[in-house]
Design a protein around this motif. Structure first.
Motif, PDB file in Angstrom:
ATOM      1  N   LYS A  88       0.787  -1.121  -0.007  1.00  0.00           N
ATOM      2  CA  LYS A  88       0.133   0.008  -0.002  1.00  0.00           C
ATOM      3  C   LYS A  88       1.006   1.329  -0.024  1.00  0.00           C
ATOM      4  N   SER A  89       1.697   1.308   0.945  1.00  0.00           N
ATOM      5  CA  SER A  89       2.659   2.530   0.986  1.00  0.00           C
ATOM      6  C   SER A  89       3.650   2.573  -0.232  1.00  0.00           C
ATOM      7  N   THR A  90       4.026   1.529  -0.795  1.00  0.00           N
ATOM      8  CA  THR A  90       4.788   1.525  -1.984  1.00  0.00           C
ATOM      9  C   THR A  90       4.085   2.288  -3.193  1.00  0.00           C
TER      10      THR A  90
ATOM     11  N   GLN B  55       2.628  11.520   5.554  1.00  0.00           N
ATOM     12  CA  GLN B  55       3.309  10.094   5.870  1.00  0.00           C
ATOM     13  C   GLN B  55       2.611   9.428   7.112  1.00  0.00           C
ATOM     14  N   GLN B  56       2.927   8.092   7.102  1.00  0.00           N
ATOM     15  CA  GLN B  56       2.331   7.426   8.121  1.00  0.00           C
ATOM     16  C   GLN B  56       2.832   7.961   9.716  1.00  0.00           C
ATOM     17  N   ASN B  57       4.165   8.168   9.694  1.00  0.00           N
ATOM     18  CA  ASN B  57       4.567   8.727  10.968  1.00  0.00           C
ATOM     19  C   ASN B  57       4.988   9.991  10.922  1.00  0.00           C
TER      20      ASN B  57
ATOM     21  N   LEU C 292      -2.944  10.020   1.779  1.00  0.00           N
ATOM     22  CA  LEU C 292      -2.589  10.013   3.234  1.00  0.00           C
ATOM     23  C   LEU C 292      -2.267   8.685   3.427  1.00  0.00           C
ATOM     24  N   ASP C 293      -1.121   8.331   4.143  1.00  0.00           N
ATOM     25  CA  ASP C 293      -0.846   6.974   4.742  1.00  0.00           C
ATOM     26  C   ASP C 293      -1.122   6.577   5.958  1.00  0.00           C
ATOM     27  N   GLU C 294      -2.209   5.866   6.283  1.00  0.00           N
ATOM     28  CA  GLU C 294      -2.648   5.280   7.365  1.00  0.00           C
ATOM     29  C   GLU C 294      -2.980   6.739   8.583  1.00  0.00           C
TER      30      GLU C 294
HETATM   31 MG    MG Z   1       2.258   0.951   4.775  1.00  0.00          MG
END
Ligand code: MG
Ligand code: ADP
Length: 217
Positions: free
Chosen positions: A44-46, A88-90, A165-167
């Motif tokens: 997913k992130s990729t 980003q997720q973080n 949006l990642d997570e």
């Molecule tokens: Mg991910």
């Protein structure tokens, strides 16, 4: 109108003999709200990183990713920065300044807005999204959920037409998740195109037009 078109995209990271993405195709229209979900590690992130030039992962790629009919890799940097936002997720990787208000202003400064526009927009955003009470705090004093919200509000403040949006709800409680879902639903109504990666099934229930499930390559 089609905004983003991914055509037969396969990708592997350097030194990896496994494909992180295998023959992925998808098409996203203007004002759509799309959720990409799937098991951890399915890519997913990729995939999301392929949709933003400055986040494109380094590795072996086949196939194409186009924005408004143009290969994302060929977009000029100004267009890439002013049309597509990425959270980003973080959020710790993304927040770059010391104070909350400065973080909000920073993205607008880098897009070249004048001081008066920046001041007005920062104040509007802070009150609209209910973050005035921590406006003067240091970013380091915020909780994880507050940082997540700040990163999202920063991306929104720039009024970019596409948000990736990642997570965005990872690490948030139910109430905070609802706040984020509410913000995103409002943006969709305003005509923004939103693509979010998540594995949060409650979040999916509260927002989105279209759920795309990914399977491991
Ligand atoms: Mg991910
Ligand atoms: P997801 O976001 O769905 O959890 P990722 O896109 O992060 O999945 O990862 C997809 C696959 O690519 C996984 O097998 C993961 O281990 C691998 N991967 C992710 N990032 C890298 C990297 N920087 N280098 C090598 N392999 C990676």
């Amino acid at each position: 109108m089609e905004k983003i078109k991914v055509d037969n995209l396969s990708f592997s990271y350097p030194k990896s003999d496994k494909l992180a993405l295998e023959s992925v195709s998808l098409s996203i229209k203007e004002s759509e709200f799309v959720v990409l979900c799937g098991k951890s590690g399915c890519g997913k992130s990729t995939l999301l990183r392929h949709l933003k030039k400055s986040m494109n992962p380094y590795g072996n790629k086949l196939g194409s990713v186009c924005f408004d009919g143009e290969e994302i890799e060929d977009m000029n940097d100004r267009d890439a920065a002013s049309k597509i936002g990425y959270v980003q997720q973080n959020p710790d990787n993304q927040l770059v300044t010391d104070k909350v208000w400065h973080e909000l202003a920073f993205g607008l400064e880098s897009l070249g807005y004048s001081n008066s526009v920046i001041k007005r927009r920062v104040a509007e955003m802070a009150s609209y999204f209910g973050i005035q009470t921590w406006f003067r705090k240091s970013v380091s004093e915020l909780s994880g959920g507050q940082k997540q919200r700040l990163a999202l509000v920063c991306a929104i403040a720039s009024r970019l037409p596409i948000l990736l949006l990642d997570e965005p709800t990872s690490g948030l409680g139910y109430a905070q998740m609802l706040v984020i879902a509410d913000i995103l639903n409002k943006l969709k109504e305003e005509g923004r195109t939103i693509i979010t990666v998540t594995h949060d099934s409650e979040f999916i229930k509260h927002c989105c037009d279209d759920v795309i499930r990914m399977e491991e390559a």
